[in-house]
Write a protein that holds these residues in place. Structure first.
Motif, PDB file in Angstrom:
ATOM      1  N   LYS A   1       0.827  -1.210   0.000  1.00 40.95           N
ATOM      2  CA  LYS A   1       0.000   0.000   0.000  1.00 40.95           C
ATOM      3  C   LYS A   1       0.861   1.260   0.000  1.00 40.95           C
ATOM      4  O   LYS A   1       0.553   2.233  -0.692  1.00 40.95           O
ATOM      5  CB  LYS A   1      -0.928   0.001   1.210  1.00 40.95           C
ATOM      6  CG  LYS A   1      -2.109  -0.943   1.095  1.00 40.95           C
ATOM      7  CD  LYS A   1      -3.018  -0.833   2.305  1.00 40.95           C
ATOM      8  CE  LYS A   1      -4.252  -1.708   2.150  1.00 40.95           C
ATOM      9  NZ  LYS A   1      -5.156  -1.598   3.325  1.00 40.95           N
TER      10      LYS A   1
ATOM     11  N   THR B   1       2.224   1.701  -3.398  1.00 42.91           N
ATOM     12  CA  THR B   1       1.156   2.126  -4.310  1.00 42.91           C
ATOM     13  C   THR B   1       0.839   3.603  -4.125  1.00 42.91           C
ATOM     14  O   THR B   1       0.699   4.352  -5.105  1.00 42.91           O
ATOM     15  CB  THR B   1      -0.110   1.277  -4.065  1.00 42.91           C
ATOM     16  OG1 THR B   1       0.204  -0.101  -4.248  1.00 42.91           O
ATOM     17  CG2 THR B   1      -1.220   1.667  -5.031  1.00 42.91           C
ATOM     18  N   ASP B   2       0.733   4.039  -2.862  1.00 46.19           N
ATOM     19  CA  ASP B   2       0.478   5.463  -2.583  1.00 46.19           C
ATOM     20  C   ASP B   2       1.602   6.332  -3.127  1.00 46.19           C
ATOM     21  O   ASP B   2       1.350   7.400  -3.710  1.00 46.19           O
ATOM     22  CB  ASP B   2       0.329   5.679  -1.077  1.00 46.19           C
ATOM     23  CG  ASP B   2      -1.017   5.191  -0.562  1.00 46.19           C
ATOM     24  OD1 ASP B   2      -1.965   5.136  -1.365  1.00 46.19           O
ATOM     25  OD2 ASP B   2      -1.102   4.839   0.634  1.00 46.19           O
TER      26      ASP B   2
ATOM     27  N   ARG C   1      -5.739   3.985  -8.536  1.00 46.16           N
ATOM     28  CA  ARG C   1      -5.101   3.889  -7.217  1.00 46.16           C
ATOM     29  C   ARG C   1      -5.964   3.070  -6.262  1.00 46.16           C
ATOM     30  O   ARG C   1      -5.458   2.199  -5.537  1.00 46.16           O
ATOM     31  CB  ARG C   1      -4.894   5.299  -6.660  1.00 46.16           C
ATOM     32  CG  ARG C   1      -4.350   5.349  -5.235  1.00 46.16           C
ATOM     33  CD  ARG C   1      -4.100   6.787  -4.836  1.00 46.16           C
ATOM     34  NE  ARG C   1      -3.736   6.905  -3.431  1.00 46.16           N
ATOM     35  CZ  ARG C   1      -4.609   7.034  -2.446  1.00 46.16           C
ATOM     36  NH1 ARG C   1      -5.911   7.071  -2.713  1.00 46.16           N
ATOM     37  NH2 ARG C   1      -4.192   7.129  -1.188  1.00 46.16           N
TER      38      ARG C   1
ATOM     39  N   LEU D   1      -4.985  -0.505  -4.534  1.00 43.89           N
ATOM     40  CA  LEU D   1      -5.025  -0.690  -3.079  1.00 43.89           C
ATOM     41  C   LEU D   1      -5.932  -1.855  -2.697  1.00 43.89           C
ATOM     42  O   LEU D   1      -5.634  -2.604  -1.757  1.00 43.89           O
ATOM     43  CB  LEU D   1      -5.506   0.598  -2.399  1.00 43.89           C
ATOM     44  CG  LEU D   1      -4.533   1.780  -2.429  1.00 43.89           C
ATOM     45  CD1 LEU D   1      -5.193   3.027  -1.859  1.00 43.89           C
ATOM     46  CD2 LEU D   1      -3.260   1.455  -1.645  1.00 43.89           C
TER      47      LEU D   1
ATOM     48  N   SER E   1      -4.240  -5.174  -2.822  1.00 44.04           N
ATOM     49  CA  SER E   1      -3.134  -5.400  -1.884  1.00 44.04           C
ATOM     50  C   SER E   1      -3.317  -6.701  -1.097  1.00 44.04           C
ATOM     51  O   SER E   1      -2.357  -7.415  -0.820  1.00 44.04           O
ATOM     52  CB  SER E   1      -3.009  -4.220  -0.925  1.00 44.04           C
ATOM     53  OG  SER E   1      -4.186  -4.077  -0.144  1.00 44.04           O
TER      54      SER E   1
END
Length: 419
Positions: free
Chosen positions: A180, A183-184, A269, A273, A276
């Motif tokens: 995460k 990804t962020d 996004r 997430l 994940s």
């Protein structure tokens, strides 16, 4: 079966005969041997069958662990019942395939073990295992050790499944948070760029909205009088113009496009997430479970389990090397010698004294093959002699015919040529 006055061999049941077959023993000889020999090969066959059975279970569990649907090691920690239900969840399709694979794998290991044991000699017939005996059995010991390792590891991770699931769930949660964060980090840079572009449009838009608010307030103050004067009308006209510009800015194609692009990035996004958990579930594999089993159990317990299966796998090999020769062994050797004598096979032991150690030092004479070979050679020689005599007799006959009537062998063209 021959009846003896001094000893009666116990009758073997079906189960005992099956284990004899698993050990590669000769039922005909064992039924005429002693009870002690029967029990030796009963135990030997039992060990081989048990090894194949354990290999089947271990192979099936390893197959299920590799190909089962991925998910969290523990789905929830709400209650003990929830945890138990998550452990007991079984994927039927994978389970059926695992049973089939485990059965095939168990039969393969059973067959390999059977070959290893039956191909291992009895040594020198004493309890002692000499260096020469150990050296000759070393290839079989290595193969047995490899098989023991392949069996012990899946069984080990099954023994510590509860502890492994808890530890694996923690690692999955950590992996999920790491994913995460990455990804962020990846999408935040794109979103920041779009926010910067949007901010330029919205700054101008906010300025016009503020101007519209000021004009509106000014118009209200001017309109407090009984009649709306020219100044109030002018303020209203400006207010209408600014409102039109605000609406026009809100519909600006570049502004709309950038906002749409930002929404698409946010959707991607969010999708990444949401994935994940699936990504973290991929951490649940056979290799990871073996690592955690070693980490949880420690090297001492792990080594002990491995040694246990090594003992189970290698016991038949050492067992055969330590066997003391009994009636079964002597009868087996006698039958082999009788069969060789029946087929005309003579073995002259230790005939080649000068050969290197480990090479064949016995001379094997195949009398039956030699007899057939000699007969074939004599037949061919006789056929050759007959053919030679036939050609010689035919030549003599022809020579007599030429002497009696030479003209019949001379043509007219030959006579004219001589003239």
């Amino acid at each position: 079966m021959h009846q003896r006055d001094f000893y009666q061999t116990p009758k073997a049941g079906l189960f005992m005969r099956l284990l004899w077959k698993a050990a590669g023993a000769d039922r005909y000889i064992l039924e005429r041997s002693t009870y002690g020999d029967q029990m030796k090969y009963l135990c030997l066959g039992g060990i081989i069958v048990a090894t194949g059975f354990m290999a089947g279970i271990a192979g099936g569990f390893a197959f299920y662990t590799i190909f089962e649907p991925r998910g969290n090691a523990i789905d929830s920690f709400k209650t003990a019942a929830d945890i138990t239900s998550s452990y007991d969840a079984v994927h039927t399709g994978t389970l059926i395939k695992s049973i089939i694979f485990g059965t095939i794998w168990g039969l393969i290991i059973f067959n390999i073990d059977r070959f290893i044991v039956t191909s291992t000699g009895k040594g020198d017939g004493t309890e002692d295992i000499t260096g020469k005996e150990f050296k000759s059995a070393l290839p079989r010991i290595i193969m047995g050790s490899i098989i023991a390792l392949t069996i012990s590891k899946p069984v080990e991770i099954r023994m510590f499944k509860t502890e492994i699931d808890v530890k694996l769930h923690e690692k999955q949660m950590e992996q999920q948070q790491i994913y995460k964060a990455k990804t962020d980090s990846l999408f935040n840079s794109e979103l920041a760029k779009k926010d910067k572009e949007i901010a330029k449009f919205e700054a101008e838009l906010q300025g016009k909205i503020k101007r519209h608010t000021d004009l509106e307030q000014q118009y209200i103050e001017e309109a407090r009088t009984i009649t709306v004067g020219p100044r109030a009308l002018a303020v209203k006209a400006q207010m209408i113009q600014v409102a039109a510009e605000i609406e026009q800015d809100k519909k600006n194609p570049d502004y709309v496009r950038i906002k749409k692009e930002k929404e698409e990035i946010e959707k991607r996004r969010e999708k990444a997430l949401n994935a994940s958990e699936k990504v973290a579930a991929g951490l649940d594999g056979l290799l990871e479970r073996i690592k955690l089993a070693h980490e949880i159990a420690g090297w001492v317990i792990s080594l002990f389990i491995t040694l246990l299966f090594l003992a189970l796998e290698l016991t038949p090999i050492f067992f055969k090397l330590m066997l003391i020769k009994g009636p079964y062994d002597y009868m087996e050797e006698n039958i082999k010698e009788l069969i060789k004598a029946e087929r005309g096979i003579e073995v002259q032991y230790n005939f080649y004294q000068g050969e290197k150690e480990g090479h064949e030092r016995d001379k094997v004479v195949q009398h039956e093959a030699l007899r057939l070979l000699k007969e074939k050679i004599q037949i061919l020689q006789s056929q050759s002699d007959i053919s030679e005599q036939a050609i010689k007799s035919w030549r003599d006959i022809k020579m007599q015919e030429v002497t009696a009537n030479p003209g019949s062998y001379i043509t007219d063209s030959d006579t004219k040529t001589e003239a």
